[in-house]
Enzyme design. Structure first.
Site, short mmCIF file in Angstrom:
data_model
loop_
_atom_site.label_atom_id
_atom_site.label_comp_id
_atom_site.label_asym_id
_atom_site.label_seq_id
_atom_site.Cartn_x
_atom_site.Cartn_y
_atom_site.Cartn_z
N VAL A 235 3.77 1.25 2.49
CA VAL A 235 3.71 0.17 3.47
C VAL A 235 4.17 -1.13 2.81
CG1 VAL A 235 2.26 -1.12 5.08
CG2 VAL A 235 1.78 1.30 4.63
N GLY B 166 0.44 5.80 0.54
CA GLY B 166 -0.43 6.90 0.94
C GLY B 166 0.22 8.24 0.70
N GLY C 111 3.92 8.14 2.51
CA GLY C 111 4.85 7.03 2.41
C GLY C 111 4.23 5.76 1.90
N ASP D 242 -9.11 11.59 9.31
CA ASP D 242 -8.96 11.04 7.95
C ASP D 242 -9.66 9.70 7.82
OD1 ASP D 242 -8.11 11.11 5.33
OD2 ASP D 242 -6.15 10.22 5.75
N GLY E 42 0.82 -1.21 0.00
CA GLY E 42 0.00 0.00 0.00
C GLY E 42 0.85 1.25 0.00
#
Length: 316
Positions: A57, A52, A55, A166, A50
């Protein structure tokens, strides 16, 4: 006492630590930069699970065999430094079943990362919009109750109120049992006793200042609850139209017109029960999105209302 407990464990044949024990052991150890590189195959693309705003993951496996998720911050972005500090400050002081657990952190001048508990079923957004997977009414409701419980803890169960700021399906992660865990606290806020004096720069519209309070999370949760049962993304709508308005126009007489068609496979009395449940859920969602602050509910109320709907669904 420690000796006796170890002896009992040995006699029962449980000398091999279970998942919780492994995580606890890892949490007590510092994980070096070199160990993280080894665990993630040098942060290879094949381990990327993933990305975002601040950064990426990566999945990793420690020498002990424990699966981890490593959130690596993009230090070329100034906001990433603040995001890292915020997540460390917030998550390391919290403990709840429905929050993603931070195992440890790794930080130097050129590298900052959080080591998190790995969630094998990925994020809710991918699961909700997948063509290969299906979430029925009860599963969707259970997941959203998990998220509600996490928010109730953040808003009412901490010494300082935490506002996530968020909320969205991609920030809800699912473990092997499809239990939801709220993640990504990079722009969250710790509120003191006087919430009204706290302001933050909104990331949706840079340069504008908006007040931050628990009502922000309640509103976002309402939108996500609508998305969960309509399977329509809030950004699909143009102009003055919105997901909230689209549902409001059909509520409550024509709920079938807005509910996710995948949920309409039942027949007869069961279909009617599930439609009634969907209508009740959407009413909760619309209450969360109410324009008037006086009409807005809080997460304690939402937990109680959704639990009641869940009991009614189980009974049918």
């Amino acid at each position: 006492m420690t000796f006796v407990l170890q002896w009992i464990r040995y006699r029962r044949g449980k000398s091999v630590p279970q998942k919780a024990d492994l995580l606890s052991t890892v949490a007590k150890e510092r994980i070096s930069y070199d160990e993280l590189l080894r665990a993630t195959n040098a942060l290879s693309e094949s381990n990327l699970i993933g990305s975002g705003s601040f950064g990426s993951v990566f999945k990793g496996v420690l020498r002990s065999g424990t699966a981890i998720a490593v959130k690596v911050f993009n230090l070329q972005l100034d906001a990433a430094f603040k995001s890292f500090d915020t997540e460390c400050e917030v998550l390391c002081s919290l403990c709840h079943t429905n929050l993603v657990k931070v195992i440890t952190s790794c930080s130097n001048l050129e590298f900052k990362a959080l080591v998190l508990e790995y969630m094998p079923n990925g994020n809710l957004g991918k699961y909700l919009y997948s063509h290969n997977c299906f979430l029925n009414v009860r599963q969707r409701l259970s997941i959203m109750i998990d998220v509600t419980c996490a928010l109730e803890y953040l808003h009412h169960g901490c010494s300082s109120v935490v506002v996530h700021c968020d909320l969205k399906p991609s920030n809800v992660l699912l473990d092997e049992d499809m239990v939801a865990h709220l993640s990504d606290f990079g722009i969250s806020k710790l509120l003191g006793d006087d919430e009204s004096d706290l302001y933050t720069e909104t990331f949706a519209t840079l340069g504008y200042i908006a007040p931050v309070s628990t009502k922000c999370d309640v509103y976002s949760y309402g939108i996500m609850l609508l998305e969960m049962f309509t399977r329509r993304k809030p950004n699909e709508f143009e102009g003055d139209h919105s997901l909230k308005q689209w549902v409001s126009y059909s509520f409550p007489q024509a709920v079938m017109d807005v509910v996710d068609a995948n949920l309409l496979n039942s027949t007869g009395n069961r279909l009617q029960k599930e439609l009634d449940a969907a209508a009740s859920i959407m009413k909760v969602a619309l209450d969360c999105c109410a324009e008037s602050p006086a009409r807005k509910t809080n997460m304690k109320d939402v937990v109680a209302m959704l639990q009641k709907i869940k009991i009614q669904l189980i009974a049918c």
